[in-house]
Design an enzyme around this catalytic site. Structure first.
Site, PDB file in Angstrom:
ATOM      1  N   THR A 339       0.845  -1.173   0.000  1.00 23.08           N
ATOM      2  CA  THR A 339       0.000   0.000   0.000  1.00 23.08           C
ATOM      3  C   THR A 339       0.890   1.235   0.000  1.00 23.08           C
ATOM      4  O   THR A 339       2.100   1.129  -0.087  1.00 23.08           O
ATOM      5  CB  THR A 339      -0.935  -0.033   1.226  1.00 23.08           C
ATOM      6  OG1 THR A 339      -1.787   1.093   1.200  1.00 23.08           O
ATOM      7  CG2 THR A 339      -0.137  -0.016   2.514  1.00 23.08           C
ATOM      8  N   GLY A 421       2.884  -2.309   3.909  1.00 25.44           N
ATOM      9  CA  GLY A 421       3.444  -3.550   4.406  1.00 25.44           C
ATOM     10  C   GLY A 421       2.545  -4.587   5.021  1.00 25.44           C
ATOM     11  O   GLY A 421       3.046  -5.492   5.678  1.00 25.44           O
TER      12      GLY A 421
END
Length: 523
Positions: A339, A421
């Site tokens: 992301t 992550g």
């Protein structure tokens, strides 16, 4: 307003007025332009996020979702959950694939969140900017092109054996040189001309649905039309006099707060931040909080008792269960994904912390027909286990790894933080928060500290405690002696995530991760 500073390799950005941070400089500059002309933090993040959707296609895009935390100067905060839902026409499948059209089971809510946040901006923050203006940089970047970032190149090469199987991908995305996306520019222009709902109910929606259907996705026009951003009350937890805010389920915001609730039982300031003891307490607190993650799901379909999960007595008991000299056995199931974090604060003290994502790097790998939109594979986050609260169900939102954070000090925004992550998000955030709050590090120093990642990743299936090599041989040896199965990853590894921080006090300072291609710009 004039530019005060830009983050450099050895220093934070600083300002007395406003700031934006993003993992790519072109996105940060798009947001800075808005702040310079007097726009507010919501407007700046929309502009930066739209640009990032073009220049960071491996981590985010129009075919993905977004989670927002926003707070005004008085600390009045709201979570906006731009999360797509599962199709109403679910196919019978023996397993949900990680890639391909059958992983594209959920709609995409990023674009709708732009409309929702702009409405909030106009109603509550005196916002004046029009979406068409905010999308100008993104359109120009898609049309004219931009240099492929080291991050995009890395993830393109990482997936080079899989890419030939991804429909429409190779014709759309480059590994090196100049990246141009003229088809995506037309899509962005259609949204700018008509409104965000064009993506869900207009002629563009029909083309998106047709492209997805042609690829083999079960998503329909009706599914797109049902997609709406939700407004929710943020979760909160006190940590050393600060109020930490996080988005509610189906996000794992409660997990990040749970870790911090365990850590507040310890004198973390007494542990040197480069010591094995410091990392051990963080890792063991992560384990304690992760034991509760299996119950997080869409609250429309499953009961998630966040009050109990964050109960002080319960968290104290979890802390008491931690042996200061011995690691608790692991593993537990892992989740992967990528992301991108963006944040901004404006001259009125109004602040935004936001994450946008297409789930895995490159999402499903499926480009939706002639729209230039790479669709997310968020459907892969569901379970087919009938007993799972995250079981795949029509209209349901999946468990969500995205959890941007915002901390209040004396009732006002003080820290904006978040990271890329998946499973690593709560882990990295706990490290950053302890470094920032317990040890008083500045944003860039905290972001530069060696990171850890517990459990499997998409590139390493071992259930080890992975630590960046610059933590030092002594830390590795001591952690191994405590019973941790430790493995080394490169210093400033891509596996360590790309985080960002803005700190607001008498002045403003901030930075984006040295592992990223961006930074912070002070206005």
């Amino acid at each position: 307003m004039t530019t005060a500073s830009r983050q450099t390799s050895g220093s934070n950005a600083a300002s007395a007025s406003a700031m934006v941070t993003a993992p790519h400089w072109l996105a940060a500059e798009a947001g800075a332009k808005v702040l310079r002309r007097g726009g507010n933090a919501i407007e700046a993040v929309i502009a930066a996020g739209a640009a990032l959707s073009v220049v960071y296609p491996h981590f985010c895009g129009l075919g993905g979702d977004a989670i927002w935390l926003v707070a005004d100067r008085s600390g009045t905060a709201t979570a906006f959950l731009g999360i797509g839902q599962a199709t109403m026409t679910l196919p019978e499948v023996p397993a949900i694939p990680l890639r391909g059209p059958m992983s594209a089971l959920t709609t995409a809510c990023l674009v709708d969140s732009w409309g929702t946040l702009l409405a909030h901006s106009a109603e509550s923050w005196n916002g004046k900017e029009k979406l068409a203006t905010l999308l100008e940089d993104a359109i120009a970047l898609a049309e004219d092109g931009f240099p492929v970032s080291p991050s995009q190149s890395f993830w393109h090469r990482f997936r080079e054996k899989e890419i030939p199987d991804w429909l429409g991908f190779e014709a759309t995305f480059a590994a090196d040189g100049t990246q141009r996306q003229p088809v995506l520019a037309k899509t962005l222009r259609a949204i700018a001309d008509h409104s965000p709902r064009e993506f869900y109910e207009g002629e563009l929606a029909a083309r998106i649905a047709a492209g997805l259907a042609s690829a083999g996705s079960p998503l329909t026009e009706e599914d797109l039309a049902r997609t709406k951003t939700r407004t929710a009350e943020p979760l909160s937890l006190d940590y050393r006099g600060l109020t930490l805010l996080a988005p509610p389920p189906p996000t794992q915001g409660v997990t990040t707060l749970g870790i911090m609730g365990v850590l507040r039982q310890f004198n973390m300031a007494a542990l040197e931040p480069d010591s094995a003891a410091f990392y051990h307490r963080l890792v063991e607190a992560v384990k304690q909080a992760f034991l509760d993650r299996a119950g997080i799901a869409d609250p429309d379909f499953a009961e998630v008792d966040c009050e109990t999960l964050l109960d002080g007595t319960r968290l104290a008991a979890k802390a008491a269960a931690i042996d200061p000299q011995k690691a608790m056995p692991w593993p537990q199931p892992f989740r992967q994904g990528d992301t991108a974090f963006l944040a901004a604060t404006d001259s009125e003290g109004r602040s935004v912390s936001m994450l946008q994502s297409i789930y895995f790097d490159w999402g499903s790998g499926v480009v939706a027909g002639d729209t230039g939109i790479l669709w997310q594979n968020r459907g892969a986050a569901f379970s087919l286990d009938p007993a799972s609260p995250n079981r795949l169900t029509p209209g349901k939102r999946p468990f969500y790894t995205l959890n941007p954070g915002l901390a209040l000090k004396n009732g006002r925004p003080h820290l904006l933080y978040g990271t890329q992550g998946a499973d690593g998000q709560p882990q990295t955030l706990s490290l950053l928060l302890s470094l920032l709050i317990d040890h008083g590090l500045d944003p860039l120093a905290a972001l530069s500290q060696p990171r850890f990642l517990l459990g499997r990743t998409f590139s390493d299936i071992r259930d080890t405690l992975k630590i960046e090599a610059n933590a030092g041989a002594g830390v590795f040896e001591e952690l191994q002696a405590m019973g941790h199965e430790v493995s080394s990853i490169d210093a400033f590894s891509q596996l360590g995530g790309q985080a960002g921080v803005i700190r607001i006090g008498e002045t403003i300072d901030g930075a984006h991760d040295p592992r990223s291609d961006g930074g912070a710009i002070g206005i």
